[in-house]
Design a protein around this motif. Sequence first.
Motif, PDB file in Angstrom:
ATOM      1  N   ARG A 164       0.850  -1.066  -0.097  1.00  0.00           N
ATOM      2  CA  ARG A 164      -0.099   0.100   0.131  1.00  0.00           C
ATOM      3  C   ARG A 164       0.830   1.246   0.034  1.00  0.00           C
ATOM      4  O   ARG A 164       1.986   1.383   0.494  1.00  0.00           O
ATOM      5  N   GLN A 165       0.356   2.366  -0.686  1.00  0.00           N
ATOM      6  CA  GLN A 165       1.002   3.745  -0.552  1.00  0.00           C
ATOM      7  C   GLN A 165       2.206   3.621  -1.315  1.00  0.00           C
ATOM      8  O   GLN A 165       3.201   4.505  -0.468  1.00  0.00           O
ATOM      9  N   GLY A 185       3.002   4.113  -4.642  1.00  0.00           N
ATOM     10  CA  GLY A 185       2.664   4.808  -5.988  1.00  0.00           C
ATOM     11  C   GLY A 185       2.181   4.140  -7.038  1.00  0.00           C
ATOM     12  O   GLY A 185       2.504   4.501  -8.216  1.00  0.00           O
ATOM     13  N   THR A 198      -0.870   3.365  -8.129  1.00  0.00           N
ATOM     14  CA  THR A 198      -2.107   4.123  -8.905  1.00  0.00           C
ATOM     15  C   THR A 198      -1.487   5.360  -9.631  1.00  0.00           C
ATOM     16  O   THR A 198      -1.828   5.510 -10.819  1.00  0.00           O
ATOM     17  N   THR A 199      -0.185   6.064  -9.073  1.00  0.00           N
ATOM     18  CA  THR A 199       0.100   7.116  -9.749  1.00  0.00           C
ATOM     19  C   THR A 199       1.041   6.813 -11.054  1.00  0.00           C
ATOM     20  O   THR A 199       0.878   7.245 -11.969  1.00  0.00           O
TER      21      THR A 199
END
Length: 95
Positions: A39-40, A42, A44-45
């Motif tokens: 998670r977290q 990147g 999706t970015t």
Amino acid sequence: MQKLLFCSLMQVFSRNILKDLERWKTDPQRKPLMLRGARQVGKTTVVSMFATRFDQFLYFNLEKVEEARIFKEIEPFDRLLEALFYLKNKSRRGG
């Protein structure tokens, strides 16, 4: 100083990942892309940045029950593809 170092590292990682994704894009034998990771970090970015290189792009979060369910319930592939575009309220263009 730490924030600047972090930003520089993220730029290097993004460039490397985007190069790998570009190789995937140009491979004539490529399979569907599924990006997994912690998670977290990147994911999706990076995918959103990479998606700008395509005419069409549909994003699915398979941790969402309603988005994952469609992949289990609909066959054959042509109907699934049609349903995926419908779910995202987009029109399919081209091949």
